[in-house]
Scaffold this motif. Structure first.
Motif, PDB file in Angstrom:
ATOM      1  N   LYS A  50       0.868  -1.173   0.000  1.00  0.00           N
ATOM      2  CA  LYS A  50       0.000   0.000   0.000  1.00  0.00           C
ATOM      3  C   LYS A  50       0.906   1.224   0.000  1.00  0.00           C
ATOM      4  CE  LYS A  50      -3.915   1.996   2.474  1.00  0.00           C
ATOM      5  NZ  LYS A  50      -4.843   1.795   3.605  1.00  0.00           N
ATOM      6  N   MET A  51       0.666   2.143  -0.926  1.00  0.00           N
ATOM      7  CA  MET A  51       1.555   3.286  -1.086  1.00  0.00           C
ATOM      8  C   MET A  51       0.745   4.574  -1.216  1.00  0.00           C
ATOM      9  SD  MET A  51       4.492   3.875  -4.042  1.00  0.00           S
ATOM     10  CE  MET A  51       3.471   3.255  -5.350  1.00  0.00           C
ATOM     11  N   LYS A  52       1.184   5.601  -0.482  1.00  0.00           N
ATOM     12  CA  LYS A  52       0.654   6.961  -0.641  1.00  0.00           C
ATOM     13  C   LYS A  52       1.614   7.678  -1.572  1.00  0.00           C
ATOM     14  CE  LYS A  52      -1.765   8.129   3.557  1.00  0.00           C
ATOM     15  NZ  LYS A  52      -1.791   9.050   4.697  1.00  0.00           N
ATOM     16  N   CYS A  53       1.080   8.202  -2.671  1.00  0.00           N
ATOM     17  CA  CYS A  53       1.991   8.773  -3.657  1.00  0.00           C
ATOM     18  C   CYS A  53       1.395   9.997  -4.345  1.00  0.00           C
ATOM     19  CB  CYS A  53       2.356   7.709  -4.681  1.00  0.00           C
ATOM     20  SG  CYS A  53       0.945   6.918  -5.479  1.00  0.00           S
ATOM     21  N   THR A  54       2.265  10.702  -5.059  1.00  0.00           N
ATOM     22  CA  THR A  54       1.882  11.913  -5.781  1.00  0.00           C
ATOM     23  C   THR A  54       2.823  12.122  -6.963  1.00  0.00           C
ATOM     24  OG1 THR A  54       1.392  14.276  -5.549  1.00  0.00           O
ATOM     25  CG2 THR A  54       3.342  13.460  -4.388  1.00  0.00           C
ATOM     26  N   THR A  55       2.416  12.982  -7.881  1.00  0.00           N
ATOM     27  CA  THR A  55       3.323  13.488  -8.918  1.00  0.00           C
ATOM     28  C   THR A  55       3.366  15.014  -8.865  1.00  0.00           C
ATOM     29  OG1 THR A  55       1.529  13.428 -10.542  1.00  0.00           O
ATOM     30  CG2 THR A  55       3.024  11.536 -10.500  1.00  0.00           C
ATOM     31  N   SER A  56       2.722  15.591  -7.863  1.00  0.00           N
ATOM     32  CA  SER A  56       2.665  17.039  -7.717  1.00  0.00           C
ATOM     33  C   SER A  56       4.003  17.559  -7.186  1.00  0.00           C
ATOM     34  CB  SER A  56       1.540  17.429  -6.757  1.00  0.00           C
ATOM     35  OG  SER A  56       1.577  18.815  -6.510  1.00  0.00           O
ATOM     36  N   LEU A  57       4.688  18.331  -7.991  1.00  0.00           N
ATOM     37  CA  LEU A  57       5.998  18.849  -7.581  1.00  0.00           C
ATOM     38  C   LEU A  57       5.900  19.746  -6.348  1.00  0.00           C
ATOM     39  CD1 LEU A  57       7.645  19.546 -11.051  1.00  0.00           C
ATOM     40  CD2 LEU A  57       7.927  17.560  -9.552  1.00  0.00           C
ATOM     41  N   ASP A  58       4.724  20.306  -6.085  1.00  0.00           N
ATOM     42  CA  ASP A  58       4.525  21.118  -4.879  1.00  0.00           C
ATOM     43  C   ASP A  58       4.631  20.276  -3.605  1.00  0.00           C
ATOM     44  OD1 ASP A  58       4.070  23.300  -6.482  1.00  0.00           O
ATOM     45  OD2 ASP A  58       1.891  23.196  -6.326  1.00  0.00           O
ATOM     46  N   ARG A  59       4.420  18.983  -3.716  1.00  0.00           N
ATOM     47  CA  ARG A  59       4.432  18.087  -2.557  1.00  0.00           C
ATOM     48  C   ARG A  59       5.697  17.226  -2.483  1.00  0.00           C
ATOM     49  NH1 ARG A  59      -0.365  19.569  -1.439  1.00  0.00           N
ATOM     50  NH2 ARG A  59      -2.215  19.226  -2.649  1.00  0.00           N
ATOM     51  N   ILE A  60       6.601  17.438  -3.436  1.00  0.00           N
ATOM     52  CA  ILE A  60       7.826  16.645  -3.519  1.00  0.00           C
ATOM     53  C   ILE A  60       9.011  17.560  -3.210  1.00  0.00           C
ATOM     54  CG2 ILE A  60       9.288  15.304  -5.086  1.00  0.00           C
ATOM     55  CD1 ILE A  60       6.692  14.660  -6.671  1.00  0.00           C
ATOM     56  N   PRO A  61       9.943  17.114  -2.358  1.00  0.00           N
ATOM     57  CA  PRO A  61      11.120  17.948  -2.068  1.00  0.00           C
ATOM     58  C   PRO A  61      11.840  18.345  -3.363  1.00  0.00           C
ATOM     59  CG  PRO A  61      11.075  16.004  -0.651  1.00  0.00           C
ATOM     60  CD  PRO A  61       9.993  15.827  -1.664  1.00  0.00           C
ATOM     61  N   GLU A  62      12.288  19.577  -3.401  1.00  0.00           N
ATOM     62  CA  GLU A  62      12.932  20.089  -4.608  1.00  0.00           C
ATOM     63  C   GLU A  62      14.125  19.234  -5.038  1.00  0.00           C
ATOM     64  OE1 GLU A  62      14.886  24.243  -6.140  1.00  0.00           O
ATOM     65  OE2 GLU A  62      13.194  24.355  -4.739  1.00  0.00           O
ATOM     66  N   SER A  63      14.830  18.679  -4.075  1.00  0.00           N
ATOM     67  CA  SER A  63      15.986  17.836  -4.403  1.00  0.00           C
ATOM     68  C   SER A  63      15.582  16.566  -5.149  1.00  0.00           C
ATOM     69  CB  SER A  63      16.741  17.454  -3.128  1.00  0.00           C
ATOM     70  OG  SER A  63      15.899  16.695  -2.270  1.00  0.00           O
ATOM     71  N   GLU A  64      14.289  16.216  -5.101  1.00  0.00           N
ATOM     72  CA  GLU A  64      13.787  15.016  -5.774  1.00  0.00           C
ATOM     73  C   GLU A  64      13.102  15.320  -7.113  1.00  0.00           C
ATOM     74  OE1 GLU A  64      14.143  11.839  -4.858  1.00  0.00           O
ATOM     75  OE2 GLU A  64      15.261  12.363  -3.061  1.00  0.00           O
ATOM     76  N   HIS A  65      13.028  16.612  -7.480  1.00  0.00           N
ATOM     77  CA  HIS A  65      12.388  16.968  -8.747  1.00  0.00           C
ATOM     78  C   HIS A  65      13.215  16.424  -9.911  1.00  0.00           C
ATOM     79  CE1 HIS A  65       9.961  20.684  -7.217  1.00  0.00           C
ATOM     80  NE2 HIS A  65       9.748  19.595  -6.502  1.00  0.00           N
ATOM     81  N   PRO A  66      12.549  16.017 -10.995  1.00  0.00           N
ATOM     82  CA  PRO A  66      13.298  15.592 -12.190  1.00  0.00           C
ATOM     83  C   PRO A  66      14.164  16.743 -12.696  1.00  0.00           C
ATOM     84  CG  PRO A  66      10.971  15.022 -12.371  1.00  0.00           C
ATOM     85  CD  PRO A  66      11.111  15.898 -11.162  1.00  0.00           C
ATOM     86  N   GLN A  67      15.355  16.420 -13.153  1.00  0.00           N
ATOM     87  CA  GLN A  67      16.281  17.432 -13.649  1.00  0.00           C
ATOM     88  C   GLN A  67      15.902  17.852 -15.061  1.00  0.00           C
ATOM     89  OE1 GLN A  67      18.717  18.737 -11.623  1.00  0.00           O
ATOM     90  NE2 GLN A  67      17.644  17.489 -10.123  1.00  0.00           N
ATOM     91  N   GLU A  68      16.113  19.134 -15.358  1.00  0.00           N
ATOM     92  CA  GLU A  68      15.828  19.651 -16.692  1.00  0.00           C
ATOM     93  C   GLU A  68      16.646  18.887 -17.727  1.00  0.00           C
ATOM     94  OE1 GLU A  68      16.373  23.825 -19.065  1.00  0.00           O
ATOM     95  OE2 GLU A  68      15.799  23.911 -16.956  1.00  0.00           O
ATOM     96  N   GLY A  69      15.990  18.496 -18.808  1.00  0.00           N
ATOM     97  CA  GLY A  69      16.674  17.773 -19.875  1.00  0.00           C
ATOM     98  C   GLY A  69      16.754  16.269 -19.648  1.00  0.00           C
ATOM     99  N   SER A  70      16.252  15.803 -18.512  1.00  0.00           N
ATOM    100  CA  SER A  70      16.307  14.355 -18.255  1.00  0.00           C
ATOM    101  C   SER A  70      15.242  13.646 -19.075  1.00  0.00           C
ATOM    102  CB  SER A  70      16.102  14.064 -16.766  1.00  0.00           C
ATOM    103  OG  SER A  70      14.744  14.245 -16.415  1.00  0.00           O
ATOM    104  N   THR A  71      15.391  12.359 -19.212  1.00  0.00           N
ATOM    105  CA  THR A  71      14.408  11.556 -19.944  1.00  0.00           C
ATOM    106  C   THR A  71      13.381  10.973 -18.984  1.00  0.00           C
ATOM    107  OG1 THR A  71      15.834   9.628 -19.791  1.00  0.00           O
ATOM    108  CG2 THR A  71      16.018  10.973 -21.782  1.00  0.00           C
ATOM    109  N   PHE A  72      13.301  11.547 -17.801  1.00  0.00           N
ATOM    110  CA  PHE A  72      12.352  11.120 -16.769  1.00  0.00           C
ATOM    111  C   PHE A  72      10.935  11.174 -17.319  1.00  0.00           C
ATOM    112  CE2 PHE A  72       9.486  11.885 -13.286  1.00  0.00           C
ATOM    113  CZ  PHE A  72       9.964  11.086 -12.275  1.00  0.00           C
ATOM    114  N   THR A  73      10.184  10.123 -17.109  1.00  0.00           N
ATOM    115  CA  THR A  73       8.788  10.110 -17.524  1.00  0.00           C
ATOM    116  C   THR A  73       7.935   9.605 -16.372  1.00  0.00           C
ATOM    117  OG1 THR A  73       7.231   8.785 -18.822  1.00  0.00           O
ATOM    118  CG2 THR A  73       9.478   8.124 -18.910  1.00  0.00           C
ATOM    119  N   TYR A  74       6.774  10.206 -16.201  1.00  0.00           N
ATOM    120  CA  TYR A  74       5.909   9.843 -15.089  1.00  0.00           C
ATOM    121  C   TYR A  74       5.214   8.513 -15.311  1.00  0.00           C
ATOM    122  CZ  TYR A  74       6.454  14.414 -12.988  1.00  0.00           C
ATOM    123  OH  TYR A  74       6.975  15.531 -12.405  1.00  0.00           O
ATOM    124  N   ASN A  75       4.888   8.190 -16.549  1.00  0.00           N
ATOM    125  CA  ASN A  75       4.147   6.963 -16.756  1.00  0.00           C
ATOM    126  C   ASN A  75       4.213   6.496 -18.198  1.00  0.00           C
ATOM    127  OD1 ASN A  75       2.012   8.452 -18.181  1.00  0.00           O
ATOM    128  ND2 ASN A  75       1.606   9.297 -16.178  1.00  0.00           N
TER     129      ASN A  75
END
Length: 108
Positions: A50-75
């Motif tokens: 069971k997991m509580k999760c989000t994709t809202s950058l307002d709720r995620i520490p800035e150090s964990e935000h995807p880096q600009e130019g990365s190939t990070f994809t949410y889904n």
């Protein structure tokens, strides 16, 4: 901020492709609103999680935000990538492994 828990738990008894698409849309809708998605799923090893999760950058520490130019994809069509609030890190889960979903929303 005040936390309001919605008791909208949706169980997934049968996992037809149509039902999976509906669930994906509902999960994306919950995440898109900035709410907390609570997902119950079965891991590849058979363990229930069971997991509580989000994709809202307002709720995620800035150090964990995807880096600009990365190939990070949410889904993708098969998996969702989310930030696990309790474990404080990015996680992915297969949509077809989901057993139930619910949400919590924040109001000011």
């Amino acid at each position: 901020m005040k936390l309001h828990k919605l008791h909208l738990k949706t169980a997934v008894p049968e996992k037809s492709s149509t039902l999976i698409k509906i669930m994906i849309n509902e999960m994306k809708h919950i995440l898109g609103r900035g709410d907390i998605l609570i997902v119950e799923f079965t891991k590849k090893n058979g363990e229930k999680r069971k997991m509580k999760c989000t994709t809202s950058l307002d709720r995620i520490p800035e150090s964990e935000h995807p880096q600009e130019g990365s190939t990070f994809t949410y889904n993708t069509e098969e998996t969702l990538r989310v930030y696990d609030i309790e474990k404080e890190g990015w996680r992915s889960f297969r949509v077809d492994s989901v057993d139930a979903i619910s949400s919590e929303l924040f109001t000011g």
